[in-house]
Design a protein around this motif. Structure first.
Motif, PDB file in Angstrom:
ATOM      1  N   PRO A 220       0.809  -1.224   0.000  1.00  0.00           N
ATOM      2  CA  PRO A 220       0.000   0.000   0.000  1.00  0.00           C
ATOM      3  C   PRO A 220       0.840   1.272   0.000  1.00  0.00           C
ATOM      4  N   ASN A 221       2.154   1.131   0.108  1.00  0.00           N
ATOM      5  CA  ASN A 221       3.046   2.294   0.190  1.00  0.00           C
ATOM      6  C   ASN A 221       3.553   2.680  -1.190  1.00  0.00           C
ATOM      7  N   PHE A 222       2.690   3.302  -1.984  1.00  0.00           N
ATOM      8  CA  PHE A 222       3.056   3.700  -3.328  1.00  0.00           C
ATOM      9  C   PHE A 222       3.040   5.221  -3.448  1.00  0.00           C
ATOM     10  N   SER A 223       3.706   5.721  -4.469  1.00  0.00           N
ATOM     11  CA  SER A 223       3.731   7.162  -4.725  1.00  0.00           C
ATOM     12  C   SER A 223       2.671   7.505  -5.762  1.00  0.00           C
ATOM     13  N   TRP A 341      -0.013  -2.309 -10.831  1.00  0.00           N
ATOM     14  CA  TRP A 341      -0.880  -1.601  -9.901  1.00  0.00           C
ATOM     15  C   TRP A 341      -2.059  -2.497  -9.509  1.00  0.00           C
ATOM     16  N   VAL A 342      -2.446  -2.451  -8.248  1.00  0.00           N
ATOM     17  CA  VAL A 342      -3.532  -3.303  -7.740  1.00  0.00           C
ATOM     18  C   VAL A 342      -4.777  -2.445  -7.539  1.00  0.00           C
ATOM     19  N   THR A 343      -5.893  -2.871  -8.142  1.00  0.00           N
ATOM     20  CA  THR A 343      -7.129  -2.085  -8.080  1.00  0.00           C
ATOM     21  C   THR A 343      -8.307  -2.936  -7.615  1.00  0.00           C
ATOM     22  N   ARG A 344      -9.361  -2.219  -7.205  1.00  0.00           N
ATOM     23  CA  ARG A 344     -10.650  -2.848  -6.908  1.00  0.00           C
ATOM     24  C   ARG A 344     -11.650  -2.364  -7.951  1.00  0.00           C
ATOM     25  N   GLY A 351      -2.930  -0.418  -4.141  1.00  0.00           N
ATOM     26  CA  GLY A 351      -1.536  -0.765  -3.870  1.00  0.00           C
ATOM     27  C   GLY A 351      -0.768  -1.065  -5.146  1.00  0.00           C
ATOM     28  N   VAL A 352       0.421  -1.577  -4.985  1.00  0.00           N
ATOM     29  CA  VAL A 352       1.290  -1.913  -6.103  1.00  0.00           C
ATOM     30  C   VAL A 352       2.050  -3.183  -5.757  1.00  0.00           C
ATOM     31  N   VAL A 353       2.376  -3.957  -6.760  1.00  0.00           N
ATOM     32  CA  VAL A 353       3.196  -5.158  -6.580  1.00  0.00           C
ATOM     33  C   VAL A 353       4.461  -4.981  -7.406  1.00  0.00           C
TER      34      VAL A 353
END
Length: 377
Positions: A220-223, A341-344, A351-353
């Motif tokens: 969850p710590n993305f810019s 990028w992780v989305t709903r 978040g990001v992976v």
């Protein structure tokens, strides 16, 4: 833990890897642009010059000479500065040592007999490249199972030891060959490791079919930067892992953020760097990744050019929290991406992976994570 991590070594992954060609920190930005464009990794490793070119260099000395890794986003951010735009010729002639953020810990010199599990631990803690000496003995042997039942890893054999009982007539040439091989290195990236792991999915079962959320791989710590903000804000605090900034807008619920695209080293890899710098300095974040265009004829013409060369105008690479680890690995490798990028629902960004998150997921240990950066208003 899967046996593939214990019984494989770094040397197994370096077969066919070319010798590292050093790029000096005294080279110019213009030279770096050409080098990055032709690089298979989308970045260049910067080095201090050797003090003695005639002697074989030890691994410790090679490690100390490493400066850092320079990518496309670093260069575009530099060229987008006011002083760079005012004199592009001077900016392009600037030594790259003035552009790169020094980070000696991003690379680690390791022996070919280093266990894969140990290499993964290094990469989870921030190492992005492994520098592996090329050895005559290693090049001619297979050591896929170097971890012995006694628990002691095999050490790479010193090629010079094979010459001790040879006739003196061949000692000179053998010594010369040994010295030249000891001075050669190849580089192993995290993408190389990912390609190796995706070929070993059966040995990792059932983990590859587990969701990224269940394994804690969603970072969850993305810019990020708001779509209405100047695109240049993305360059004011560049993230290093992954080197990407999400461009977001407020979602229909008024609370969540929906991703529109990203400003990243991957998307800028083979672009027109000067056009990218102009766009970063003059366009909003939304126009930079989606619309293009400008307020006058000159700006409009430049931004139209920008739209043709920027890969970022394609949809951002995304997945869901329920996506499997194997699926995300395949996405990253097929798109040559450093992140997903992780989305709903409604493309709301959660978040990001990145590489470190994948490596942590498959080994069961969390990576070091940076402090979260809130979206710019």
């Amino acid at each position: 833990m899967a046996s593939v991590f214990l019984y494989h070594v770094v040397g197994d992954l370096t077969v066919g890897k070319p010798e590292v060609s050093e790029f000096s920190e005294t080279e110019t930005v213009s030279a770096a642009i050409r080098a990055i464009g032709s690089s298979s990794e989308g970045a260049v490793l910067l080095w201090k010059k050797r003090s003695q070119n005639f002697a074989a260099e030890k691994a410790e000395s090679r490690q100390q000479r490493f400066v850092g890794i320079l990518n496309a986003l670093d260069i575009v951010a530099f060229l987008a500065r006011d002083e760079s735009l005012a004199d592009t010729d001077k900016a392009l002639a600037t030594p790259v040592s003035e552009v790169v953020a020094p980070n000696n810990s991003a690379l680690k010199v390791v022996d070919p007999a280093t266990r894969l599990i140990d290499a993964l631990e290094m990469m989870k803690q921030g190492v992005k490249r492994l520098l592996v000496p090329k050895s005559l003995v290693w090049r001619g042997m297979s050591k896929r199972f170097s971890f012995l039942y006694s628990g002691k890893p095999l050490k790479n054999v010193d090629p010079s030891s094979a010459n001790l009982n040879r006739p003196s007539s061949s000692s000179s040439s053998s010594s010369s060959t040994t010295s030249s091989m000891q001075d050669k290195f190849c580089c192993l990236s995290r993408e190389d490791v990912l390609r190796f792991l995706i070929g070993c999915l059966g040995a990792l079962a059932p983990l590859p079919l587990s969701s990224i959320s269940s394994l804690g791989a969603v970072n969850p710590n993305f810019s990020s930067v708001r779509d209405s903000s100047p695109a240049i804000e993305a360059a004011q605090n560049l993230p290093h892992d992954p080197s990407a900034v999400a461009v977001v807008e407020t979602a229909p619920d008024g609370v969540s953020c929906r991703i529109l695209g990203d400003i990243s080293s991957v998307k800028l890899w083979k672009c027109d760097y000067l056009a990218a710098a102009w766009a970063l300095a003059n366009l909003s974040a939304r126009k930079f990744v989606v619309n293009g265009g400008g307020d006058d004829a000159t700006a409009t013409a430049t931004a139209t050019k920008w739209g043709r060369v920027y890969r970022g105008r394609s949809d951002p690479l995304t997945c869901r929290e329920s996506s499997s680890v194997a699926a995300v690995m395949a996405q990253m490798l097929s798109h040559r991406a450093t992140h997903v990028w992780v989305t709903r629902e409604e493309d709301c960004l959660v978040g990001v992976v990145g590489y470190a998150d994948i490596l942590a997921a498959v080994t069961g240990q969390p990576p070091l994570t940076p402090t979260p950066a809130p979206p710019s208003e």
